[in-house]
Design a protein around this motif. Structure first.
Motif, mmCIF file in Angstrom:
data_model
loop_
_atom_site.group_PDB
_atom_site.id
_atom_site.type_symbol
_atom_site.label_atom_id
_atom_site.label_comp_id
_atom_site.label_asym_id
_atom_site.label_seq_id
_atom_site.Cartn_x
_atom_site.Cartn_y
_atom_site.Cartn_z
ATOM 1 N N ASN A 40 0.817 -1.219 0.000
ATOM 2 C CA ASN A 40 0.000 0.000 0.000
ATOM 3 C C ASN A 40 0.854 1.275 0.000
ATOM 4 O OD1 ASN A 40 -2.457 1.344 -0.136
ATOM 5 N ND2 ASN A 40 -2.552 1.605 2.074
ATOM 6 N N ILE A 41 1.791 1.312 -0.917
ATOM 7 C CA ILE A 41 2.690 2.456 -1.078
ATOM 8 C C ILE A 41 2.289 3.208 -2.339
ATOM 9 C CG2 ILE A 41 5.086 3.123 -1.583
ATOM 10 C CD1 ILE A 41 5.904 0.480 -0.151
ATOM 11 N N THR A 42 2.293 4.517 -2.268
ATOM 12 C CA THR A 42 2.167 5.322 -3.482
ATOM 13 C C THR A 42 3.569 5.767 -3.835
ATOM 14 O OG1 THR A 42 -0.050 6.066 -2.908
ATOM 15 C CG2 THR A 42 1.161 7.388 -4.521
ATOM 16 N N TRP A 43 4.000 5.442 -5.052
ATOM 17 C CA TRP A 43 5.368 5.739 -5.459
ATOM 18 C C TRP A 43 5.523 7.226 -5.752
ATOM 19 C CZ3 TRP A 43 8.175 2.186 -3.745
ATOM 20 C CH2 TRP A 43 7.825 0.840 -3.827
ATOM 21 N N ASP A 44 6.378 7.857 -4.968
ATOM 22 C CA ASP A 44 6.743 9.257 -5.164
ATOM 23 C C ASP A 44 8.249 9.372 -4.919
ATOM 24 O OD1 ASP A 44 7.134 9.270 -2.361
ATOM 25 O OD2 ASP A 44 5.271 10.331 -1.974
ATOM 26 N N ASN A 45 8.764 10.589 -4.920
ATOM 27 C CA ASN A 45 10.203 10.781 -4.762
ATOM 28 C C ASN A 45 10.726 10.107 -3.491
ATOM 29 O OD1 ASN A 45 12.716 12.223 -5.720
ATOM 30 N ND2 ASN A 45 12.563 13.015 -3.634
ATOM 31 N N ASP A 46 10.031 10.305 -2.396
ATOM 32 C CA ASP A 46 10.481 9.779 -1.106
ATOM 33 C C ASP A 46 10.411 8.253 -1.057
ATOM 34 O OD1 ASP A 46 11.327 10.098 1.666
ATOM 35 O OD2 ASP A 46 9.284 9.491 2.185
ATOM 36 N N THR A 47 9.271 7.686 -1.451
ATOM 37 C CA THR A 47 9.129 6.231 -1.364
ATOM 38 C C THR A 47 10.030 5.518 -2.373
ATOM 39 O OG1 THR A 47 7.157 6.321 -2.784
ATOM 40 C CG2 THR A 47 6.807 6.287 -0.389
ATOM 41 N N GLY A 100 14.606 -4.672 -0.182
ATOM 42 C CA GLY A 100 14.186 -5.642 0.825
ATOM 43 C C GLY A 100 14.012 -5.054 2.211
ATOM 44 N N SER A 101 14.705 -3.976 2.478
ATOM 45 C CA SER A 101 14.544 -3.297 3.767
ATOM 46 C C SER A 101 13.268 -2.475 3.799
ATOM 47 C CB SER A 101 15.727 -2.375 4.043
ATOM 48 O OG SER A 101 16.919 -3.102 4.106
ATOM 49 N N PHE A 102 12.895 -1.918 2.660
ATOM 50 C CA PHE A 102 11.715 -1.068 2.592
ATOM 51 C C PHE A 102 10.433 -1.886 2.454
ATOM 52 C CE2 PHE A 102 8.960 2.134 0.402
ATOM 53 C CZ PHE A 102 8.900 3.045 1.448
ATOM 54 N N VAL A 103 10.473 -2.927 1.629
ATOM 55 C CA VAL A 103 9.328 -3.836 1.468
ATOM 56 C C VAL A 103 9.858 -5.250 1.680
ATOM 57 C CG1 VAL A 103 7.521 -4.704 -0.082
ATOM 58 C CG2 VAL A 103 8.186 -2.293 -0.180
ATOM 59 N N HIS A 104 9.738 -5.728 2.909
ATOM 60 C CA HIS A 104 10.218 -7.074 3.245
ATOM 61 C C HIS A 104 9.442 -8.104 2.437
ATOM 62 C CE1 HIS A 104 12.553 -5.457 6.544
ATOM 63 N NE2 HIS A 104 11.493 -4.749 6.898
ATOM 64 N N GLY A 105 10.174 -8.910 1.658
ATOM 65 C CA GLY A 105 9.539 -9.936 0.842
ATOM 66 C C GLY A 105 9.370 -9.562 -0.610
ATOM 67 N N THR A 106 9.861 -8.387 -1.017
ATOM 68 C CA THR A 106 9.780 -8.010 -2.429
ATOM 69 C C THR A 106 10.663 -8.929 -3.266
ATOM 70 O OG1 THR A 106 10.032 -6.198 -4.015
ATOM 71 C CG2 THR A 106 11.644 -6.294 -2.250
#
Length: 135
Positions: free
Chosen positions: A88-95, A104-110
């Protein structure tokens, strides 16, 4: 004379506050300055092994056409990991910056395991991705 001193003290306090606000605004904008899309396109050549820039063309990874502003795990026709579907992330500059720095640190299991370690390269790639609009 007392009134004039009070006026100048108030005016200089206001001026100092205005300068401080201006510095904060300008400083925050420069720290979020967009990268160079042309340089980002060059960096993206490393990403192109797994990702296409054409809408609907998926490779090992999903098409990145229109990724900026898109919800994670929603590009049609790509089989995302459960982690990415549920992120449930909206991709922008920060994300995007956080994800590209350590997927893998930001989305565990990607499924994505490669990172863009150089901050300038990340900002440039993000600026390039922002030019890839979906039809």
């Amino acid at each position: 004379m007392k009134h004039a001193t009070s006026f100048f003290a108030t005016t200089s306090t206001f001026a100092a506050a205005a300068c401080a606000i201006a510095i904060l605004v300008v400083g925050s904008r420069s720290s979020l300055a967009a990268g160079d899309p042309e340089a980002g396109q060059q960096v993206f050549t490393r990403c192109g092994v797994c990702h296409a820039t054409d809408p609907g063309v998926n490779k090992i990874g999903p098409s990145l056409a229109g990724v900026v502003g898109r919800k994670s795990g929603t590009a049609s026709g790509y089989d995302y990991s459960p982690a990415m579907k549920n992120a449930n992330i909206t991709w922008d500059n920060d994300t995007l910056d956080k994800f590209l720095a350590g997927p893998g640190s930001f989305v565990h299991g990607t499924k994505m395991f490669l990172s863009v370690t150089n901050s300038a390269d990340r900002q440039n790639v993000i600026a390039y991705l922002d030019t890839l609009k979906s039809p």
